[in-house]
Design an enzyme around this catalytic site. Structure first.
Site, PDB file in Angstrom:
ATOM      1  N   PRO A 282     -19.999  -4.090  49.057  1.00 17.27           N
ATOM      2  CG  PRO A 282     -20.453  -3.286  51.209  1.00 17.27           C
ATOM      3  CD  PRO A 282     -21.101  -3.598  49.885  1.00 17.27           C
ATOM      4  CE1 TYR A 324      -4.243  -8.001  43.541  1.00 20.81           C
ATOM      5  CE2 TYR A 324      -4.300  -8.523  45.882  1.00 20.81           C
ATOM      6  CZ  TYR A 324      -4.801  -8.681  44.604  1.00 20.81           C
ATOM      7  OH  TYR A 324      -5.864  -9.506  44.399  1.00 20.81           O
ATOM      8  CB  CYS A 350      10.776 -22.149  47.535  1.00 19.78           C
ATOM      9  SG  CYS A 350      10.887 -23.344  48.847  1.00 19.78           S
TER      10      CYS A 350
HETATM   11  N1  LLP Z   1     -18.358  -6.493  43.429  1.00 19.10           N
HETATM   12  C1  LLP Z   1     -17.653  -7.032  42.432  1.00 19.10           C
HETATM   13  C2  LLP Z   1     -18.279  -7.243  41.128  1.00 19.10           C
HETATM   14  C3  LLP Z   1     -16.316  -7.389  42.650  1.00 19.10           C
HETATM   15  O1  LLP Z   1     -15.608  -7.923  41.654  1.00 19.10           O
HETATM   16  C4  LLP Z   1     -15.733  -7.172  43.922  1.00 19.10           C
HETATM   17  C5  LLP Z   1     -14.343  -7.516  44.181  1.00 19.10           C
HETATM   18  C6  LLP Z   1     -16.522  -6.608  44.940  1.00 19.10           C
HETATM   19  C7  LLP Z   1     -17.830  -6.280  44.645  1.00 19.10           C
HETATM   20  C8  LLP Z   1     -16.001  -6.336  46.318  1.00 19.10           C
HETATM   21  O2  LLP Z   1     -14.956  -5.419  46.315  1.00 19.10           O
HETATM   22  P1  LLP Z   1     -14.420  -4.816  47.696  1.00 19.10           P
HETATM   23  O3  LLP Z   1     -15.549  -4.037  48.330  1.00 19.10           O
HETATM   24  O4  LLP Z   1     -13.999  -5.940  48.554  1.00 19.10           O
HETATM   25  O5  LLP Z   1     -13.295  -3.956  47.299  1.00 19.10           O
HETATM   26  N2  LLP Z   1      -8.000  -9.682  46.107  1.00 19.10           N
HETATM   27  C9  LLP Z   1      -7.974  -8.225  46.043  1.00 19.10           C
HETATM   28  C10 LLP Z   1      -9.336  -7.628  45.857  1.00 19.10           C
HETATM   29  C11 LLP Z   1     -10.066  -8.191  44.662  1.00 19.10           C
HETATM   30  C12 LLP Z   1     -11.454  -7.659  44.516  1.00 19.10           C
HETATM   31  C13 LLP Z   1     -12.202  -8.448  43.505  1.00 19.10           C
HETATM   32  N3  LLP Z   1     -13.536  -8.006  43.315  1.00 19.10           N
HETATM   33  C14 LLP Z   1      -7.239  -7.691  47.266  1.00 19.10           C
HETATM   34  O6  LLP Z   1      -6.791  -8.476  48.084  1.00 19.10           O
HETATM   35  O7  LLP Z   1      -7.044  -6.482  47.382  1.00 19.10           O
END
Ligand code: LLP
Length: 421
Positions: A282, A324, A350
């Protein structure tokens, strides 16, 4: 934790944010984080695993600040890293190599080398994304004369119920090894000289608001692992379910991280896997709700029949709305009375996409606003676009004391750009 004091002013970690900003003496825009609450999230999540053996590998990309990393390390987390710099950061902070998972769809030789060379036996697992990477990693491990622990990231072909840009477990996604390719991957690993298969992994996407698809994918993973073990006679050490636990950005219901852990632990118990290491990765769920972005209101205007509130934070400071269409709740920093009215809050960059959407805010407008749930993928995705400095960050500790990381220097940006070419 973000909240409101009795007088109505916005607080974080129980302290008025306006007072924190004064004490920090930084300019807006500035991120403010409640580090203790992030640590509490990690404790709560770990508790939910019960008797299940587990590793919470915090996804560093969500928020890579040293204070955050150290707090989560203290809470017993490892790290999930997606680049050489993130790996170096995790190691510098003191995360043991055996608690680090290395991910990436296109890893460089330098990244593979660092993963193999860390600690006594390398990192906990390098997650192999595709078949050719098996040959590349083996070649690097042979060159370094070191064994490498690997886990196969499989693509379970489960479509997560989330934004298309962050859904990663369906069959058209660029990530992972297709189920039909697992046999070939296992054969390549058998022929390798230095690779040791320790587990299988998945990650179906980010901002999952319910456990259904996560569990569906976990079942696919467990089935694949069981077939592999039956055919090979080997015993896998770890099962990596990935990250993705969502947070409530104000839309209403979202399964808490503990529910993902409890449901997955139940599945593992049913399948006799309680003693195997369940890895979760996470990022967002541990940090998002415990950070805010504070901005000053620079003015307001009416255009095309819309009432715009002009703030000094832009898409370079918090990219999620532009990238997004994400909506973050925006509130007045100070106490305000009355319902106010709907403002379209926009930043200075901008582009029309430098737009934080509409929020109910006082009229006349407040001097400062707080953009909520900005602790994850906020600063970590910030950029110098338009020559803007990176925002300041303020870390509030459990005892209310603060540490400040100042905004990056615009003069340096200017010098770098002048020198470019
Ligand atoms: N593991 C892997 C292989 C990942 O690619 C990611 C996130 C995570 C774990 C962690 O995911 P989380 O628990 O944070 O959902 N920039 C986007 C989110 C991109 C996530 C990329 N990978 C946003 O602002 O919503």
């Amino acid at each position: 934790m973000f909240g409101r004091a009795q007088g109505g002013e916005a607080t974080i970690a129980g302290r008025p944010i306006a007072a924190i900003l004064r004490e920090a003496a930084v300019e807006t825009p500035a991120y403010v984080y409640d580090v203790g609450a992030m640590q509490d999230e990690a404790h709560e999540l770990k508790h939910a695993f019960g008797a299940q053996a587990h590793l919470v590998a915090y996804a560093v990309k969500a928020n890579s600040a040293g204070a955050v990393m150290r707090a989560l390390l203290d809470a017993g987390c490892g790290a999930e890293v997606g680049s050489l710099a993130e790996l170096e950061l995790a190691l510098e902070v003191g995360v043991p190599p055996e608690a680090i998972i290395v991910n990436g769809v296109a890893k460089t030789d330098a990244e593979l080398d660092a993963a193999v060379a860390s600690g006594g036996v390398g990192v906990c697992a390098v997650q192999i994304d595709h078949l050719a990477e098996i040959l590349r990693l083996d070649a690097r491990a042979v060159a370094l004369d070191r064994p490498a622990r690997v886990s196969l990231r499989i693509n379970p072909n489960v479509r997560a119920d989330t934004h298309a840009g962050i859904a990663t477990g369906h069959d058209e996604a660029k990530f992972g090894i297709a189920l039909e390719e697992i046999g070939e991957a296992v054969e390549l690993l058998r022929q390798s000289r230095q690779l040791l298969l320790v587990g299988l992994g998945i990650h179906i996407g980010s901002q999952l608001t319910r456990t259904n698809e996560y569990l569906e994918a976990a079942r696919v993973l467990v089935d694949a692992a069981t077939s592999y073990e039956a055919a090979s006679g080997d015993r896998l050490e770890l099962f990596n379910l990935g990250g993705g636990f969502g947070v409530d950005y104000g839309e209403g219901s979202c399964a808490p991280p503990a529910e993902f852990a409890r449901d997955a632990a139940r599945l593992f118990k049913e399948r006799g896997l309680s003693t195997r290491l369940m890895v979760v990765e996470p990022g967002r769920a541990l940090v998002a709700s415990h950070g805010v972005l504070v901005a000053s209101v620079l003015g307001h205007k009416t255009a095309g029949g819309r009432r715009y509130l002009l703030i000094d934070a832009g898409m370079n400071d918090l990219l999620r709305p532009a990238l997004y269409g994400a909506h973050h709740r925006i509130e007045a920093l100070e106490a305000s009375s009355g319902a106010g009215q709907r403002w379209n809050v926009v930043g200075p960059v901008c582009e029309s996409s430098c737009d934080f959407g509409t929020s109910m805010l006082p009229d006349p407008p407040p001097s400062h606003v707080v953009i909520r749930d900005a602790g994850a993928y906020g600063y970590s995705m910030a950029s110098h676009y338009n020559g803007r400095p990176l925002p300041a960050e303020i870390f509030v500790a459990r005892d209310g004391t603060i540490r400040v990381s100042r905004a990056s220097d615009s003069a340096r940006w200017l010098a770098e750009r002048l020198a470019a070419g």
